[in-house]
Design an enzyme around this catalytic site. Sequence first.
Site: not given
Length: 398
Positions: A126, A128, A244, A385
Amino acid sequence: MDLTYTDEQKAFRDEVRAFLDEKLPKRLSDKVAGGKHLVKEDYEEWHAILNEKGWLGVTWPEEFGGTGWDAVQRHIFEEETTRASAPRIVPFGVNMLGPVLMKFGSKEQQDHYLPRILSGDDWWCQGYSEPGAGSDLASVKTSAERDGDHYIVNGQKTWTTLGQYANKIFCLVRTSKEGKPQEGISFLLIDMDTPGVEVRPIVLIDGEAEVNEVWFENVKVPVENLVGEENKGWTYAKYLLTHERTNIAGVGFANAALQNLKRIAGLEKSGGKALIENPFFAAKMAQVEIDLMAMATTNLRTIAAAAAGNAPGAESSMLKIKGTVIRQEINALTRQAVGPFAMPFVSEALDEGANVEPVGPDYALPATQSYFNNRKLSIYGGSNEVQRQIISKAILEL
């Protein structure tokens, strides 16, 4: 909503257990249970066993070669595989890219890539996160400039899990600087063997090089490797992250870790008695078990809603937060239970066949490794958060 299993679901659970008893290699389950480092061949062996059974694409419809299981069956499968100490299914191709291609990919991309994910011909990672663009993915700077029939990609990705094993990477890339940052992102499939791609390992605090930096220098990517529309990648990225985050909750992994904690607490002594009989420590264990039971119920509610055709929204963020906090708390209690043997360790002792003797009992070293490794749980997939902000916007704001 009925949170109990039907007779058919119980029969399915028995089928999964029988399959695991027969087909899960003891060598692999011993490595997982003992906290040993798994290598590429271990994952490939287990993937091949599942694929032969037709059970690798657990989230896929049958038309694409998947199981066609409903949400409850998938939940049972996760519970039973973690209970049996099976290796996890590496999620990047099967559980992340696969659903994106099924929903947004072209027919040519589906026909080419989906069978190769199941067969193991392609190992995906991945692309990202970047330095300065982790939970804030709209800030990605890796660029892809159109040049005839190709994109020219330049930039850097980081925290690329198991990228050292991959031959393919799906990336968020910047294809436009006009408008809002989210509007200029595209979803691109890149061959890791292309000239200009470089993988650099990052050694984590637990001593394992599980994640990597991936650098792109004038990498040529065919235009047909664009998924969906140019500058619409943000939509595809959010779709992927919803799946995910729900998976990160890891009810099955938490249950297995809790049982391991109870076992260790029954072996370790405190004041001449087993640690599990210490009222202070037992109260901590009871609290985390209560939290886990409550989360498991929430997970089942989400599963029931999905089975009724409702897509998870803020619930996936809730599960991601609570699931990761609970798993980290179990890891912390397990490390506390092993006492002084939770000191820094020689990570090579977790390698299969390593001629390194661990210090302390055999369960101490994995406890420390899991504690350090799972500190990342509350960060990846979108930090907790950020998930709280998503929940507040989705539920609290009118």
